[in-house]
Design a protein around this motif. Structure first.
Motif, PDB file in Angstrom:
ATOM      1  N   ALA A  72     -30.390   9.810 -29.528  1.00  0.00           N
ATOM      2  CA  ALA A  72     -31.071   9.037 -30.571  1.00  0.00           C
ATOM      3  C   ALA A  72     -32.074   9.887 -31.349  1.00  0.00           C
ATOM      4  O   ALA A  72     -32.815   9.357 -32.170  1.00  0.00           O
ATOM      5  N   THR A  73     -32.109  11.184 -31.069  1.00  0.00           N
ATOM      6  CA  THR A  73     -33.070  12.136 -31.666  1.00  0.00           C
ATOM      7  C   THR A  73     -34.511  11.719 -31.387  1.00  0.00           C
ATOM      8  O   THR A  73     -35.410  11.942 -32.191  1.00  0.00           O
ATOM      9  N   LEU A  74     -34.719  11.105 -30.219  1.00  0.00           N
ATOM     10  CA  LEU A  74     -36.073  10.688 -29.827  1.00  0.00           C
ATOM     11  C   LEU A  74     -36.556  11.589 -28.697  1.00  0.00           C
ATOM     12  O   LEU A  74     -35.751  12.263 -28.047  1.00  0.00           O
ATOM     13  N   SER A  75     -37.863  11.580 -28.455  1.00  0.00           N
ATOM     14  CA  SER A  75     -38.363  12.399 -27.353  1.00  0.00           C
ATOM     15  C   SER A  75     -38.964  11.543 -26.247  1.00  0.00           C
ATOM     16  O   SER A  75     -39.438  10.423 -26.483  1.00  0.00           O
ATOM     17  N   LEU A  76     -38.932  12.094 -25.035  1.00  0.00           N
ATOM     18  CA  LEU A  76     -39.564  11.421 -23.907  1.00  0.00           C
ATOM     19  C   LEU A  76     -41.061  11.365 -24.159  1.00  0.00           C
ATOM     20  O   LEU A  76     -41.638  12.335 -24.645  1.00  0.00           O
ATOM     21  N   PRO A  77     -41.690  10.259 -23.825  1.00  0.00           N
ATOM     22  CA  PRO A  77     -43.141  10.169 -24.006  1.00  0.00           C
ATOM     23  C   PRO A  77     -43.834  11.290 -23.234  1.00  0.00           C
ATOM     24  O   PRO A  77     -43.389  11.661 -22.144  1.00  0.00           O
ATOM     25  N   ASP A  78     -44.911  11.830 -23.802  1.00  0.00           N
ATOM     26  CA  ASP A  78     -45.568  12.956 -23.139  1.00  0.00           C
ATOM     27  C   ASP A  78     -46.865  12.540 -22.458  1.00  0.00           C
ATOM     28  O   ASP A  78     -47.717  13.360 -22.175  1.00  0.00           O
ATOM     29  N   HIS A  79     -47.020  11.236 -22.222  1.00  0.00           N
ATOM     30  CA  HIS A  79     -48.210  10.814 -21.484  1.00  0.00           C
ATOM     31  C   HIS A  79     -47.817  10.246 -20.132  1.00  0.00           C
ATOM     32  O   HIS A  79     -46.678   9.849 -19.933  1.00  0.00           O
ATOM     33  N   ASN A  80     -48.737  10.225 -19.198  1.00  0.00           N
ATOM     34  CA  ASN A  80     -48.452   9.687 -17.872  1.00  0.00           C
ATOM     35  C   ASN A  80     -49.263   8.439 -17.577  1.00  0.00           C
ATOM     36  O   ASN A  80     -49.571   8.141 -16.438  1.00  0.00           O
ATOM     37  N   LEU A  81     -49.586   7.705 -18.649  1.00  0.00           N
ATOM     38  CA  LEU A  81     -50.328   6.468 -18.442  1.00  0.00           C
ATOM     39  C   LEU A  81     -49.451   5.516 -17.644  1.00  0.00           C
ATOM     40  O   LEU A  81     -48.243   5.470 -17.835  1.00  0.00           O
ATOM     41  N   SER A  82     -50.076   4.789 -16.748  1.00  0.00           N
ATOM     42  CA  SER A  82     -49.279   3.888 -15.939  1.00  0.00           C
ATOM     43  C   SER A  82     -50.093   2.663 -15.581  1.00  0.00           C
ATOM     44  O   SER A  82     -51.296   2.741 -15.352  1.00  0.00           O
ATOM     45  N   ARG A  83     -49.407   1.519 -15.580  1.00  0.00           N
ATOM     46  CA  ARG A  83     -50.100   0.299 -15.191  1.00  0.00           C
ATOM     47  C   ARG A  83     -49.190  -0.515 -14.281  1.00  0.00           C
ATOM     48  O   ARG A  83     -48.038  -0.754 -14.619  1.00  0.00           O
ATOM     49  N   THR A  84     -49.688  -0.914 -13.133  1.00  0.00           N
ATOM     50  CA  THR A  84     -48.897  -1.730 -12.210  1.00  0.00           C
ATOM     51  C   THR A  84     -49.760  -2.881 -11.703  1.00  0.00           C
ATOM     52  O   THR A  84     -50.906  -3.012 -12.114  1.00  0.00           O
ATOM     53  N   GLY A  85     -49.199  -3.693 -10.849  1.00  0.00           N
ATOM     54  CA  GLY A  85     -49.993  -4.792 -10.284  1.00  0.00           C
ATOM     55  C   GLY A  85     -49.192  -6.036  -9.942  1.00  0.00           C
ATOM     56  O   GLY A  85     -49.668  -6.923  -9.240  1.00  0.00           O
ATOM     57  N   SER A  86     -47.945  -6.111 -10.437  1.00  0.00           N
ATOM     58  CA  SER A  86     -47.190  -7.362 -10.283  1.00  0.00           C
ATOM     59  C   SER A  86     -46.896  -7.712  -8.830  1.00  0.00           C
ATOM     60  O   SER A  86     -46.725  -8.888  -8.502  1.00  0.00           O
ATOM     61  N   LYS A  87     -46.835  -6.711  -7.960  1.00  0.00           N
ATOM     62  CA  LYS A  87     -46.489  -7.012  -6.563  1.00  0.00           C
ATOM     63  C   LYS A  87     -47.552  -7.874  -5.891  1.00  0.00           C
ATOM     64  O   LYS A  87     -47.270  -8.577  -4.920  1.00  0.00           O
ATOM     65  N   THR A  88     -48.773  -7.813  -6.410  1.00  0.00           N
ATOM     66  CA  THR A  88     -49.816  -8.679  -5.860  1.00  0.00           C
ATOM     67  C   THR A  88     -50.195  -9.780  -6.856  1.00  0.00           C
ATOM     68  O   THR A  88     -51.231 -10.425  -6.721  1.00  0.00           O
ATOM     69  N   GLY A  89     -49.343  -9.964  -7.872  1.00  0.00           N
ATOM     70  CA  GLY A  89     -49.586 -11.049  -8.824  1.00  0.00           C
ATOM     71  C   GLY A  89     -50.644 -10.746  -9.865  1.00  0.00           C
ATOM     72  O   GLY A  89     -51.172 -11.657 -10.500  1.00  0.00           O
ATOM     73  N   VAL A  90     -50.961  -9.473 -10.064  1.00  0.00           N
ATOM     74  CA  VAL A  90     -51.942  -9.108 -11.097  1.00  0.00           C
ATOM     75  C   VAL A  90     -51.179  -8.716 -12.358  1.00  0.00           C
ATOM     76  O   VAL A  90     -50.376  -7.785 -12.336  1.00  0.00           O
ATOM     77  N   HIS A  91     -51.406  -9.450 -13.449  1.00  0.00           N
ATOM     78  CA  HIS A  91     -50.590  -9.281 -14.651  1.00  0.00           C
ATOM     79  C   HIS A  91     -51.400  -8.835 -15.857  1.00  0.00           C
ATOM     80  O   HIS A  91     -52.636  -8.822 -15.823  1.00  0.00           O
ATOM     81  N   THR A  92     -50.683  -8.512 -16.923  1.00  0.00           N
ATOM     82  CA  THR A  92     -51.342  -8.277 -18.203  1.00  0.00           C
ATOM     83  C   THR A  92     -51.698  -9.643 -18.777  1.00  0.00           C
ATOM     84  O   THR A  92     -51.291 -10.680 -18.236  1.00  0.00           O
ATOM     85  N   GLU A  93     -52.410  -9.645 -19.883  1.00  0.00           N
ATOM     86  CA  GLU A  93     -52.892 -10.933 -20.416  1.00  0.00           C
ATOM     87  C   GLU A  93     -51.761 -11.834 -20.922  1.00  0.00           C
ATOM     88  O   GLU A  93     -51.985 -12.986 -21.238  1.00  0.00           O
ATOM     89  N   HIS A  94     -50.541 -11.300 -20.998  1.00  0.00           N
ATOM     90  CA  HIS A  94     -49.461 -12.056 -21.652  1.00  0.00           C
ATOM     91  C   HIS A  94     -48.805 -13.117 -20.779  1.00  0.00           C
ATOM     92  O   HIS A  94     -48.313 -14.119 -21.280  1.00  0.00           O
ATOM     93  N   LEU A  95     -48.768 -12.896 -19.461  1.00  0.00           N
ATOM     94  CA  LEU A  95     -48.007 -13.824 -18.611  1.00  0.00           C
ATOM     95  C   LEU A  95     -48.585 -15.235 -18.641  1.00  0.00           C
ATOM     96  O   LEU A  95     -47.841 -16.216 -18.675  1.00  0.00           O
ATOM     97  N   GLY A  96     -49.906 -15.329 -18.638  1.00  0.00           N
ATOM     98  CA  GLY A  96     -50.543 -16.649 -18.638  1.00  0.00           C
ATOM     99  C   GLY A  96     -50.073 -17.505 -19.815  1.00  0.00           C
ATOM    100  O   GLY A  96     -49.803 -18.694 -19.668  1.00  0.00           O
TER     101      GLY A  96
END
Lengths: 252, 95
Positions: free
Chosen positions: A210-234
């Motif tokens: 697709a002539t795209l590149s892999l993102p070059d940042h390692n930002l990461s966000r998790t939490g769903s396994k303990t039910g902690v979500h982003t503001e959108h699920l509510g």
């Protein structure tokens, strides 16, 4: 935690992810840029709802509180939902939706290919049905990634931004906690940490096409396994659960 | 006609192996892959088919409605061309 509680938890994680993906894709109904895509997205949404239902049925079968699949879908709060954070991210523009689906679809094909060997017959059955569906989802989203990436200057920019943006929610796909570990070791679940390399290779191949590149940042966000979500699920749950909660006796 | 929806394609669906493909309708798509996928999503959702053909609409050569009389009327009164004088052999499903 008992074996049954563990299996319940495991099934809820997979089921919730599909239900929320299904809900998000359903939001495109009547809003896509052409009629054909509108139907494609809602077809895919229905596949997710079907898979979600199958997982929640298995969950309900081991639930000590004897909740039905509908109870599980419509009567749990945000903190009791365990879908991947990726699933609940807003549709945004078409590139945002395609990026979100693509990153999940690559994972999903790998996941269900492994789950085919599950020691639990029901889960192996879900994998058999699911694999056919998610392979199509992958085809659909991967082709759109290429079309947008290798398209116009504007579409290239939008899909690259979307991939970069969704990237921070992909680490969670491969996260394993104690529950996942025990379920995987018993031969019922999948050791998803082992899927990461194959996932990255496949994602890279499509991005390159697709002539795209892999993102070059390692930002990461998790939490769903303990039910902690982003503001959108509510917000999703508020709308999705409104009717059954306001009218508990409502019949389809 | 080429615009933002992509060009027009005609869709033919085969309901079972060995049966002829039948025209099902048309769809918009910008390329071959998208055409097959859109045809699949629009015309085989309820198990209607096991095979799909898509053809760019502008590749179809159609008869001219003005030629209708000369093309088709000569066949109307030739009843001996209809296989109504034959009995269907037992076991023949598609003839």
């Amino acid at each position: 935690m008992t074996d049954k509680e563990r299996l319940l938890q495991y099934c809820l994680r997979q089921g919730d992810t599909h239900i929320i993906f299904g809900y998000r894709l359903g939001e495109w109904c009547s809003k896509a840029h052409i009629l054909e895509e509108d139907i494609a997205l809602t077809n895919i949404a229905l596949d997710h709802m079907g898979l979600g239902n199958a997982w929640l049925e298995r969950a309900a079968s081991v639930d000590s509180e004897k909740r039905s699949p509908d109870d599980l879908a419509y009567r749990r709060n945000e903190r009791e939902y365990y879908n991947l954070l990726l699933a609940e991210q807003p549709n945004g523009n078409y590139a945002n939706t395609i990026a979100r689906q693509f990153l999940f679809d690559v994972y999903s094909v790998l996941y269900y290919s492994e789950l085919l060997n599950s020691a639990d017959d029901t889960l192996a059955g879900i994998a058999g049905k699911g694999l056919k569906e998610v392979r199509y989802h992958y085809k659909h989203s991967a082709q759109w990634v290429v079309r947008l990436g290798d398209g116009t200057v504007e579409s290239h920019k939008k899909i690259q931004e979307a991939i970069d943006d969704m990237w921070r929610f992909t680490e969670e796909l491969f996260e394993m906690d104690e529950t996942d570990d025990i379920i995987a070791k018993s031969g019922v679940g999948v050791d998803v940490s082992g899927l990461k390399e194959a996932w990255k290779t496949q994602v890279s191949e499509v991005l390159e096409k697709a002539t795209l590149s892999l993102p070059d940042h390692n930002l990461s966000r998790t939490g769903s396994k303990t039910g902690v979500h982003t503001e959108h699920l509510g917000h999703i749950l508020a709308e999705m659960q409104y009717l059954p909660r306001a009218y508990p006796d409502a019949q389809w | 006609m080429e615009h933002t929806q992509g060009k027009l394609w005609e869709v033919f669906i085969q309901s079972k192996n060995n049966l002829p493909y039948k025209h099902a309708g048309s769809i918009h798509a910008t390329d071959k892959e998208m055409a097959i996928q859109n045809a699949r999503d629009l015309y085989t959702r309820r198990g209607e088919g096991r095979g799909i053909w898509v053809v760019p609409s502008d590749c179809i050569v159609a008869s001219n409605p003005e030629d209708e009389e000369s093309l088709f009327d000569p066949g109307v009164d030739k009843i001996y061309r209809h296989p109504t004088f034959y009995h269907m052999p037992d076991g023949a499903e598609n003839i």
